[in-house]
Design a protein around this motif. Structure first.
Motif, mmCIF file in Angstrom:
data_model
loop_
_atom_site.group_PDB
_atom_site.id
_atom_site.type_symbol
_atom_site.label_atom_id
_atom_site.label_comp_id
_atom_site.label_asym_id
_atom_site.label_seq_id
_atom_site.Cartn_x
_atom_site.Cartn_y
_atom_site.Cartn_z
ATOM 1 N N PHE A 78 -47.452 -11.592 -6.483
ATOM 2 C CA PHE A 78 -46.047 -11.207 -7.152
ATOM 3 C C PHE A 78 -45.558 -12.299 -7.798
ATOM 4 C CE2 PHE A 78 -46.602 -13.903 -3.291
ATOM 5 C CZ PHE A 78 -45.588 -15.058 -3.392
ATOM 6 N N LEU A 79 -44.342 -12.023 -8.619
ATOM 7 C CA LEU A 79 -43.865 -12.933 -9.506
ATOM 8 C C LEU A 79 -42.694 -13.689 -8.498
ATOM 9 C CD1 LEU A 79 -43.254 -10.481 -12.550
ATOM 10 C CD2 LEU A 79 -44.966 -12.502 -12.416
ATOM 11 N N ASN A 80 -42.889 -14.813 -8.617
ATOM 12 C CA ASN A 80 -41.973 -15.742 -7.957
ATOM 13 C C ASN A 80 -40.610 -16.039 -8.617
ATOM 14 O OD1 ASN A 80 -40.605 -17.655 -6.359
ATOM 15 N ND2 ASN A 80 -41.868 -19.328 -7.011
ATOM 16 N N LYS A 81 -39.504 -15.152 -8.371
ATOM 17 C CA LYS A 81 -38.060 -15.274 -9.076
ATOM 18 C C LYS A 81 -37.248 -16.290 -8.814
ATOM 19 C CE LYS A 81 -39.290 -11.140 -11.454
ATOM 20 N NZ LYS A 81 -38.990 -9.514 -11.308
ATOM 21 N N GLY A 82 -37.597 -17.030 -7.551
ATOM 22 C CA GLY A 82 -36.712 -17.946 -7.051
ATOM 23 C C GLY A 82 -36.888 -19.140 -7.808
ATOM 24 N N ARG A 83 -36.122 -20.148 -7.329
ATOM 25 C CA ARG A 83 -36.026 -21.501 -8.163
ATOM 26 C C ARG A 83 -37.233 -22.477 -7.404
ATOM 27 N NH1 ARG A 83 -30.168 -23.827 -9.412
ATOM 28 N NH2 ARG A 83 -29.350 -21.813 -10.400
ATOM 29 N N GLY A 84 -37.657 -23.402 -8.125
ATOM 30 C CA GLY A 84 -38.827 -24.413 -7.532
ATOM 31 C C GLY A 84 -39.914 -23.649 -7.245
ATOM 32 N N LYS A 85 -40.609 -23.983 -6.092
ATOM 33 C CA LYS A 85 -41.845 -23.826 -5.637
ATOM 34 C C LYS A 85 -41.662 -22.339 -5.001
ATOM 35 C CE LYS A 85 -45.786 -25.711 -3.456
ATOM 36 N NZ LYS A 85 -46.307 -25.724 -2.356
ATOM 37 N N GLY A 86 -40.404 -21.945 -4.138
ATOM 38 C CA GLY A 86 -40.157 -20.797 -3.853
ATOM 39 C C GLY A 86 -40.947 -20.077 -2.832
ATOM 40 N N ARG A 87 -40.878 -18.805 -3.131
ATOM 41 C CA ARG A 87 -41.730 -17.947 -2.211
ATOM 42 C C ARG A 87 -43.136 -18.277 -2.161
ATOM 43 N NH1 ARG A 87 -41.169 -11.890 -4.558
ATOM 44 N NH2 ARG A 87 -42.797 -10.801 -3.049
ATOM 45 N N ARG A 88 -43.699 -18.192 -0.931
ATOM 46 C CA ARG A 88 -45.025 -18.426 -0.474
ATOM 47 C C ARG A 88 -45.714 -17.069 -0.001
ATOM 48 N NH1 ARG A 88 -45.570 -22.823 3.943
ATOM 49 N NH2 ARG A 88 -47.810 -22.612 3.612
ATOM 50 N N TRP A 89 -44.982 -16.253 0.347
ATOM 51 C CA TRP A 89 -45.416 -14.826 1.157
ATOM 52 C C TRP A 89 -45.030 -13.671 0.260
ATOM 53 C CZ3 TRP A 89 -48.180 -17.624 4.177
ATOM 54 C CH2 TRP A 89 -47.908 -18.795 4.894
ATOM 55 N N CYS A 90 -46.129 -12.685 0.361
ATOM 56 C CA CYS A 90 -45.679 -11.452 -0.328
ATOM 57 C C CYS A 90 -44.177 -10.977 0.195
ATOM 58 C CB CYS A 90 -46.822 -10.483 -0.269
ATOM 59 S SG CYS A 90 -47.137 -9.914 1.312
ATOM 60 N N ASP A 91 -44.207 -11.149 1.388
ATOM 61 C CA ASP A 91 -43.136 -10.571 2.206
ATOM 62 C C ASP A 91 -42.686 -11.340 3.345
ATOM 63 O OD1 ASP A 91 -40.958 -8.941 3.555
ATOM 64 O OD2 ASP A 91 -42.002 -7.128 2.845
ATOM 65 N N MET A 92 -41.483 -11.829 3.468
ATOM 66 C CA MET A 92 -41.278 -12.917 4.694
ATOM 67 C C MET A 92 -41.226 -12.160 6.037
ATOM 68 S SD MET A 92 -40.767 -15.843 4.810
ATOM 69 C CE MET A 92 -41.034 -16.553 6.491
ATOM 70 N N SER A 93 -41.078 -10.809 5.905
ATOM 71 C CA SER A 93 -40.732 -9.864 7.316
ATOM 72 C C SER A 93 -42.403 -9.393 7.845
ATOM 73 C CB SER A 93 -40.329 -8.697 6.849
ATOM 74 O OG SER A 93 -40.774 -7.793 6.272
ATOM 75 N N THR A 94 -43.424 -9.711 6.896
ATOM 76 C CA THR A 94 -44.611 -9.307 7.260
ATOM 77 C C THR A 94 -45.823 -10.676 7.330
ATOM 78 O OG1 THR A 94 -45.427 -8.698 5.005
ATOM 79 C CG2 THR A 94 -44.768 -7.079 6.426
ATOM 80 N N CYS A 95 -46.268 -11.013 6.116
ATOM 81 C CA CYS A 95 -47.113 -12.267 6.029
ATOM 82 C C CYS A 95 -46.350 -13.410 6.415
ATOM 83 C CB CYS A 95 -47.731 -12.328 4.648
ATOM 84 S SG CYS A 95 -48.951 -11.201 4.466
ATOM 85 N N GLY A 96 -45.142 -13.727 6.102
ATOM 86 C CA GLY A 96 -44.279 -14.634 6.405
ATOM 87 C C GLY A 96 -44.231 -15.126 7.884
ATOM 88 N N ASN A 97 -43.778 -13.951 8.521
ATOM 89 C CA ASN A 97 -43.726 -14.180 9.895
ATOM 90 C C ASN A 97 -44.901 -14.285 10.766
ATOM 91 O OD1 ASN A 97 -41.128 -14.107 10.398
ATOM 92 N ND2 ASN A 97 -40.640 -11.547 10.818
ATOM 93 N N ARG A 98 -45.966 -13.621 10.363
ATOM 94 C CA ARG A 98 -47.198 -13.892 10.947
ATOM 95 C C ARG A 98 -47.788 -15.145 10.679
ATOM 96 N NH1 ARG A 98 -49.389 -8.903 8.312
ATOM 97 N NH2 ARG A 98 -48.317 -7.247 9.297
ATOM 98 N N ALA A 99 -47.519 -15.658 9.393
ATOM 99 C CA ALA A 99 -48.039 -16.971 9.270
ATOM 100 C C ALA A 99 -47.316 -18.097 10.207
ATOM 101 C CB ALA A 99 -47.885 -17.327 7.680
ATOM 102 N N LYS A 100 -46.008 -17.914 10.338
ATOM 103 C CA LYS A 100 -45.166 -18.673 11.156
ATOM 104 C C LYS A 100 -45.618 -18.691 12.642
ATOM 105 C CE LYS A 100 -40.594 -17.878 9.714
ATOM 106 N NZ LYS A 100 -39.103 -17.835 10.150
ATOM 107 N N LEU A 101 -45.923 -17.533 13.095
ATOM 108 C CA LEU A 101 -46.121 -17.172 14.418
ATOM 109 C C LEU A 101 -47.714 -17.920 14.665
ATOM 110 C CD1 LEU A 101 -45.852 -13.401 15.526
ATOM 111 C CD2 LEU A 101 -45.102 -15.690 16.644
ATOM 112 N N GLU A 102 -48.460 -17.867 13.582
ATOM 113 C CA GLU A 102 -49.841 -18.543 13.683
ATOM 114 C C GLU A 102 -49.571 -20.081 13.805
ATOM 115 O OE1 GLU A 102 -52.233 -17.024 10.574
ATOM 116 O OE2 GLU A 102 -52.125 -14.963 11.562
ATOM 117 N N SER A 103 -48.555 -20.602 12.955
ATOM 118 C CA SER A 103 -48.602 -22.248 13.127
ATOM 119 C C SER A 103 -47.897 -22.362 14.375
ATOM 120 C CB SER A 103 -47.907 -22.540 11.650
ATOM 121 O OG SER A 103 -46.575 -22.271 11.787
#
Ligand SMILES: [Zn+2]
Length: 195
Positions: free
Chosen positions: A164-189
């Motif tokens: 994906f193209l990170n359109k936010g400022r700075g380092k920004g987005r780490r996940w394709c989608d916060m509601s799928t990969c982002g949430n799963r990664a948070k749960l795992e950690s």
């Protein structure tokens, strides 16, 4: 057949959304969402890559040719595009083997294409009479991204293989989608911290 909703179009560029037509939760890229021709056509309908003439052209292809051959080519092209862009996203750009092969294919696609006026300037359009026009369209889209000045923002999801193209400022987005990969990664950690 699953619906193509907005969650499948988070890449920020049509060619990235094409590369993201896999649904593995890791980097394996084995579960294709365009394994069958109707699935690919449904994706094309939901994407902004195809104009109405080209969408009609897809229907004609199913009548004229063996679409399994086209699908095979599209899958190979998708993985080649993925490998080239994943390398660029990781900062390992340069003229690697995948990009060299794509460069040859882009040049052939351009030779068969014509310029057409569009809202945001002229766009290359493939020759619908050529048997490889669908691949050509996907190569022309890649060519557009490669020269668009947005490549510095190209990133790969920290969990799956989506780009994906990170359109936010700075380092920004780490996940394709916060509601799928982002949430799963948070749960795992979270789980890892509990142990
Ligand atoms: Zn992801």
């Amino acid at each position: 057949m699953k619906e193509w909703d907005e969650k499948a179009f988070v890449g920020g560029h049509p060619v990235l959304d094409f590369i993201n037509t896999v649904e593995d939760v890791d980097k394996s890229r084995t579960i294709s969402r365009i394994a069958r021709w109707p699935e690919f056509c449904a994706w094309a309908n939901a994407s902004t890559m195809f104009n109405s003439e080209q969408l009609n052209g897809l229907k004609d292809l199913a009548k004229q040719t063996d679409t399994s051959v086209i699908l095979q080519r599209l899958h190979r092209l998708r993985e080649l595009q993925y490998q080239a862009l994943a390398r660029i996203a990781a900062g390992e750009g340069g003229q690697e083997a995948e990009l060299t092969e794509l460069e040859v294919a882009i040049r052939q696609a351009l030779q068969r294409s014509h310029l057409q006026a569009a809202e945001a300037g002229y766009l290359w359009q493939p020759d619908l009479n050529h048997e490889d026009w669908v691949s050509d369209l996907l190569l022309l889209s890649l060519e557009h991204l490669l020269r668009s000045g947005q490549l510095a923002r190209l990133k790969q999801c920290g969990r799956c293989s989506w780009l994906f193209l990170n359109k936010g400022r700075g380092k920004g987005r780490r996940w394709c989608d916060m509601s799928t990969c982002g949430n799963r990664a948070k749960l795992e950690s979270f789980r890892n911290k509990e142990h």
